[in-house]
Design a protein around this motif. Sequence first.
Motif, PDB file in Angstrom:
ATOM      1  N   GLN A   1       6.788   6.171 -16.438  1.00 33.60           N
ATOM      2  CA  GLN A   1       5.690   6.216 -15.470  1.00 33.60           C
ATOM      3  C   GLN A   1       6.000   7.192 -14.332  1.00 33.60           C
ATOM      4  O   GLN A   1       7.147   7.330 -13.896  1.00 33.60           O
ATOM      5  CB  GLN A   1       5.446   4.826 -14.879  1.00 33.60           C
ATOM      6  CG  GLN A   1       5.039   3.785 -15.909  1.00 33.60           C
ATOM      7  CD  GLN A   1       3.753   4.140 -16.633  1.00 33.60           C
ATOM      8  OE1 GLN A   1       2.721   4.369 -16.010  1.00 33.60           O
ATOM      9  NE2 GLN A   1       3.813   4.189 -17.963  1.00 33.60           N
TER      10      GLN A   1
ATOM     11  N   MET B   1       4.475   6.590  -7.825  1.00 30.77           N
ATOM     12  CA  MET B   1       3.173   6.406  -7.203  1.00 30.77           C
ATOM     13  C   MET B   1       3.363   6.167  -5.709  1.00 30.77           C
ATOM     14  O   MET B   1       3.883   5.135  -5.286  1.00 30.77           O
ATOM     15  CB  MET B   1       2.438   5.227  -7.853  1.00 30.77           C
ATOM     16  CG  MET B   1       0.961   5.177  -7.500  1.00 30.77           C
ATOM     17  SD  MET B   1       0.107   6.786  -7.537  1.00 30.77           S
ATOM     18  CE  MET B   1       0.508   7.410  -9.173  1.00 30.77           C
ATOM     19  N   CYS B   2       2.965   7.166  -4.926  1.00 26.52           N
ATOM     20  CA  CYS B   2       3.130   7.103  -3.477  1.00 26.52           C
ATOM     21  C   CYS B   2       2.097   8.017  -2.833  1.00 26.52           C
ATOM     22  O   CYS B   2       1.265   8.608  -3.523  1.00 26.52           O
ATOM     23  CB  CYS B   2       4.538   7.550  -3.077  1.00 26.52           C
ATOM     24  SG  CYS B   2       4.914   9.242  -3.555  1.00 26.52           S
TER      25      CYS B   2
ATOM     26  N   PRO C   1      -0.565  13.566  -8.109  1.00 30.97           N
ATOM     27  CA  PRO C   1      -0.912  12.213  -8.584  1.00 30.97           C
ATOM     28  C   PRO C   1      -1.184  11.239  -7.437  1.00 30.97           C
ATOM     29  O   PRO C   1      -2.012  10.329  -7.573  1.00 30.97           O
ATOM     30  CB  PRO C   1       0.332  11.800  -9.386  1.00 30.97           C
ATOM     31  CG  PRO C   1       0.904  13.090  -9.855  1.00 30.97           C
ATOM     32  CD  PRO C   1       0.688  14.046  -8.725  1.00 30.97           C
ATOM     33  N   GLY C   2      -0.501  11.422  -6.310  1.00 29.29           N
ATOM     34  CA  GLY C   2      -0.735  10.556  -5.157  1.00 29.29           C
ATOM     35  C   GLY C   2      -2.089  10.769  -4.526  1.00 29.29           C
ATOM     36  O   GLY C   2      -2.577   9.908  -3.783  1.00 29.29           O
TER      37      GLY C   2
ATOM     38  N   ARG D   1      -5.040   9.539  -7.530  1.00 28.62           N
ATOM     39  CA  ARG D   1      -5.155   8.095  -7.796  1.00 28.62           C
ATOM     40  C   ARG D   1      -6.346   7.482  -7.071  1.00 28.62           C
ATOM     41  O   ARG D   1      -6.792   6.383  -7.410  1.00 28.62           O
ATOM     42  CB  ARG D   1      -3.878   7.379  -7.372  1.00 28.62           C
ATOM     43  CG  ARG D   1      -3.609   7.408  -5.858  1.00 28.62           C
ATOM     44  CD  ARG D   1      -2.409   6.565  -5.504  1.00 28.62           C
ATOM     45  NE  ARG D   1      -2.003   6.723  -4.121  1.00 28.62           N
ATOM     46  CZ  ARG D   1      -1.324   5.812  -3.450  1.00 28.62           C
ATOM     47  NH1 ARG D   1      -0.981   4.675  -4.033  1.00 28.62           N
ATOM     48  NH2 ARG D   1      -0.973   6.015  -2.202  1.00 28.62           N
TER      49      ARG D   1
ATOM     50  N   ARG E   1      -0.235  -0.342  -7.476  1.00 34.09           N
ATOM     51  CA  ARG E   1       0.514   0.896  -7.718  1.00 34.09           C
ATOM     52  C   ARG E   1       0.867   1.050  -9.198  1.00 34.09           C
ATOM     53  O   ARG E   1       0.869   2.166  -9.722  1.00 34.09           O
ATOM     54  CB  ARG E   1       1.781   0.916  -6.862  1.00 34.09           C
ATOM     55  CG  ARG E   1       1.509   1.132  -5.371  1.00 34.09           C
ATOM     56  CD  ARG E   1       2.792   1.108  -4.569  1.00 34.09           C
ATOM     57  NE  ARG E   1       2.539   1.303  -3.147  1.00 34.09           N
ATOM     58  CZ  ARG E   1       2.479   2.484  -2.545  1.00 34.09           C
ATOM     59  NH1 ARG E   1       2.671   3.593  -3.257  1.00 34.09           N
ATOM     60  NH2 ARG E   1       2.249   2.578  -1.256  1.00 34.09           N
TER      61      ARG E   1
ATOM     62  N   GLU F   1      -2.271   2.309 -10.915  1.00 38.14           N
ATOM     63  CA  GLU F   1      -2.482   3.712 -10.556  1.00 38.14           C
ATOM     64  C   GLU F   1      -1.467   4.610 -11.265  1.00 38.14           C
ATOM     65  O   GLU F   1      -1.815   5.695 -11.744  1.00 38.14           O
ATOM     66  CB  GLU F   1      -2.383   3.881  -9.045  1.00 38.14           C
ATOM     67  CG  GLU F   1      -3.522   3.212  -8.280  1.00 38.14           C
ATOM     68  CD  GLU F   1      -3.288   3.170  -6.781  1.00 38.14           C
ATOM     69  OE1 GLU F   1      -4.248   2.913  -6.043  1.00 38.14           O
ATOM     70  OE2 GLU F   1      -2.133   3.377  -6.344  1.00 38.14           O
ATOM     71  N   ALA F   2      -0.220   4.174 -11.336  1.00 42.29           N
ATOM     72  CA  ALA F   2       0.817   4.959 -11.993  1.00 42.29           C
ATOM     73  C   ALA F   2       0.511   5.145 -13.476  1.00 42.29           C
ATOM     74  O   ALA F   2       0.681   6.246 -14.025  1.00 42.29           O
ATOM     75  CB  ALA F   2       2.184   4.300 -11.813  1.00 42.29           C
TER      76      ALA F   2
ATOM     77  N   MET G   1      -2.418   7.676 -13.791  1.00 39.42           N
ATOM     78  CA  MET G   1      -2.001   9.050 -13.512  1.00 39.42           C
ATOM     79  C   MET G   1      -1.075   9.591 -14.604  1.00 39.42           C
ATOM     80  O   MET G   1      -1.168  10.755 -14.993  1.00 39.42           O
ATOM     81  CB  MET G   1      -1.311   9.125 -12.151  1.00 39.42           C
ATOM     82  CG  MET G   1      -2.253   8.959 -10.967  1.00 39.42           C
ATOM     83  SD  MET G   1      -3.464  10.320 -10.851  1.00 39.42           S
ATOM     84  CE  MET G   1      -4.889   9.616 -11.708  1.00 39.42           C
ATOM     85  N   THR G   2      -0.194   8.749 -15.116  1.00 36.54           N
ATOM     86  CA  THR G   2       0.710   9.186 -16.181  1.00 36.54           C
ATOM     87  C   THR G   2      -0.085   9.563 -17.424  1.00 36.54           C
ATOM     88  O   THR G   2       0.153  10.610 -18.043  1.00 36.54           O
ATOM     89  CB  THR G   2       1.724   8.087 -16.514  1.00 36.54           C
ATOM     90  OG1 THR G   2       2.486   7.773 -15.325  1.00 36.54           O
ATOM     91  CG2 THR G   2       2.679   8.540 -17.609  1.00 36.54           C
TER      92      THR G   2
END
Length: 214
Positions: free
Chosen positions: A63, A66-67, A118-119, A122, A153, A156-157, A160-161
């Motif tokens: 993964q 996620m931030c 990605p942050g 998301r 998170r 979301e991760a 995005m992955t």
Amino acid sequence: MARGRAFTLVEMLVTISVIGVLTGIIIPSVRAVQRESRNAQCLSNLRQDFLAIDSYRQQNSGQLPMCEFLPVVTEAGVDGGLPRFLKGFVPPESSTWLCPEDLDEESVATGTSYVYLPGLLRYTPSVQVDVVGLIATIAPATMTMAELDDLRRQVEARAMTEFFEREPGAYPLLVDSQDRHRRVGSERNGVFLDGSARMAEMLSPPAEGEGGGP
């Protein structure tokens, strides 16, 4: 004893003119070489930062981190962002987080020149609909706010992955936050999920229904 012949005024003017022409040729060339050197260092920095992202993925089932897409400066100091999220893999104060062409005081204050895409992505509606839908199925009393935030998170991760893995060379993970590299084409560098670091021509995904946005 023979005397040395002195320069005439015309010869001096010609010499000065030649020096001026040579200077006009050399200085732009030197600047171009310096720009290319800084561009190469920026790409090297992005590759180093990618290694930290890849190491994180290897320890977290593939993964993506996620931030927040950029750190923020608060009264208590710098908060959030990828450099602090990945502090176990590369120090937040590492010079690899700063582009050599970046003279922006805000970048120096936050510690990074690069946006973590990605942050940012998301927050697209389709991802947040999935997040809200999942959280709505959970009884409020069964999880703490911290646990709910961690679950959000994770969702979301995963989203995005999956999005970035569809075309690993299409969208940059990290990209210059501003145009910094003067050249033909994009003036921003980026590093992609396939590990390549190069000009980042595509900075936003296609609209939903036009190639499959996140």
